[in-house]
Design an enzyme around this catalytic site. Sequence first.
Site, short mmCIF file in Angstrom:
data_model
loop_
_atom_site.label_atom_id
_atom_site.label_comp_id
_atom_site.label_asym_id
_atom_site.label_seq_id
_atom_site.Cartn_x
_atom_site.Cartn_y
_atom_site.Cartn_z
N GLU A 166 0.81 -1.22 0.00
CA GLU A 166 0.00 0.00 0.00
C GLU A 166 0.85 1.28 0.00
O GLU A 166 0.48 2.28 0.62
CB GLU A 166 -0.98 -0.02 1.17
CG GLU A 166 -1.98 -1.17 1.06
CD GLU A 166 -2.93 -1.29 2.25
OE1 GLU A 166 -2.59 -0.78 3.33
OE2 GLU A 166 -3.99 -1.89 2.09
N GLU A 246 -6.32 -8.54 -0.71
CA GLU A 246 -6.98 -8.42 0.59
C GLU A 246 -8.47 -8.16 0.34
O GLU A 246 -8.88 -7.02 0.15
CB GLU A 246 -6.38 -7.30 1.44
CG GLU A 246 -4.94 -7.53 1.84
CD GLU A 246 -4.40 -6.41 2.74
OE1 GLU A 246 -5.20 -5.57 3.19
OE2 GLU A 246 -3.19 -6.38 2.98
#
Length: 620
Positions: A166, A246
């Site tokens: 991220e 995810e």
Amino acid sequence: QTPPPEITAPWAPICPQHSDYPHPRDHYPRGCAPLPPSPQGMQTPRLLPSLILTLVPSYVPWNYHEPLPGVYDFSGDRDLGHFLDLTAEMGLLVILRPGPYICAEWEMVRAGQRLLCPESDPTQLLSLLPDYLQAVDSWLEVLLPRIKPRLYQNGGNIISIQVENEYGSYSGCDYDYLRHLRAAFRTRLGPDVLLFTTDGNSAAELRCGTLQGLYATVDFGPGPNVTAAFAPQRLYEPKGPLVNSEYYTGWLDYWGEPHASSSPAQVAQGLQDMLQLGANVNMYMFQGGTNFGYWSGADYKGCYKPVTTSYDYDAPLSEAGDPTEKLFAIRTVIGKFQPLPEGPMPPATPKYAYGHVPLRKQGEVLELLDVLCPGGPIRSRFPLTFEAVKQAHGFVLYRTRLPRDVWDPAPLSAPPNSVCDRAYVLLNGEYQGRLEHNGQTTLNLTGQAGARLDLLVENMGRINFGVNASDFKGLLQNLSLDSALLSDWLIYPLDVDSAVTRGWPLPTPQAEGSRAGLGPALYTGAFQTPGIAWDTFVKFPGWSKGQLWINGFNVGRYWPVRGPQQTLFVPGSLLSASAPNNITLLELEGAPPRPFVLFLDRPLFNQTVSARAGTELRPP
């Protein structure tokens, strides 16, 4: 290149970093659940065949293995190699996520205090700051040789490696940093391993989080249009598999907010939509778990938001590893795409309500400083941070004296956001109240010149996501009394965990009528089970806030007056079926008149307790 095995949908592994059963060597890293030795601990691997899930991704938390610069720990429940070997023995493939940043609501997530020093520039923590890159390289030089023999190309079960997580969520957008990481992993792992990144599913996040030579994947939760959700990934990866690294089956909890939950039907429908596209899916979380000890992190969303001890996540498998309605909904979806094994699903593990356990006051923190800080205090003209005194977690006591008589109430004041995160204030040993990171920063005091002023400061968890990730702890700026700066401090870094392990001196007798229930103090007790060691949940009737240890193991933070979590999960593997089980409780604000804890056979998640009325209330 040797191709990794083809992973057909559903690619839906467990993410094990937030699981349960803290037993040395078989659980990595937060006491994780795929492979515990006890019968009840085998719940998760028994469920995997029932769902045809054959791949486990795992983060590698840097600060878990390098608590201090150059000090590495791969022993006990930090034994990454043993964990990976056990997954191979079970026939599970692994996606390993050892990049420097993991998020995961894990305390600080990178090197913790490893990189926090007074000269740090918080805006450059994930950039080409030379000290940071040198620390990254030193860490990878230790870590990656342990991984390389276990790569699929080398006969192992690790099919891919995430190099950063991220990164596109940050403002740095530093491609040279990503190039540095790519080269670091390629040099140490070879040309054949599949390297990838994970980012949110927006073009802006992927623009800054991806790099040629690193396969770009995305993360997102249930939504009405999965084709649109994957569209940003297709902009950067026009060929190759669609991958949701995810898929959020639930969400985390913050202290003081309602317990997060999501619809089983929506989670199942989102999974079905992705599988119909032929996408690859990693469910985060598949099993919930526990932020034992001090490992729960925090977010910054306009204010500091610490994460609860429970990481139940409203996941398909609960914090205790038990099947939920969401699990059966997911299994039904998977059954539409490939045959399911015959036979029933394994049942929930047994739980036991061990009942009421009385506790006695061991002593106030101020009375036990010789035990809690055997090295003695550090002298400083002005307060020092946790990082400056090499205290990673827990508590530090700051002590000074009133410089003059204060007959009329005068404000003890801290600048905004300079108390990180809660300070429990005592004057001549009498509890006065608290100062907080987001809350009260002024407390009125009266006293004579020379009166002893103590502030016990608690680290509630460093920020693990966002631009405020350089999160120092302690008293970050000078305190003032009636606008005059306080100076000449004694600073005590407390090692409560070691003191719990060593045992306590005889309790200090309490004077009649003393305010024994107020302020930081330690309480102890013991109980025996009826010949079993089953999972349980401990409740704290009448307590305010503190930390719990059972048999020397730091179970975590409790905070019933803030909620929503009212019970702490205690795995049966922590308990003895034959010997007394020892309890230590550090209460920070105020104990009940008759101190006891209550062991239940079920968790209580979504409540708060009114400190004044003593009644339980549902959050709004």
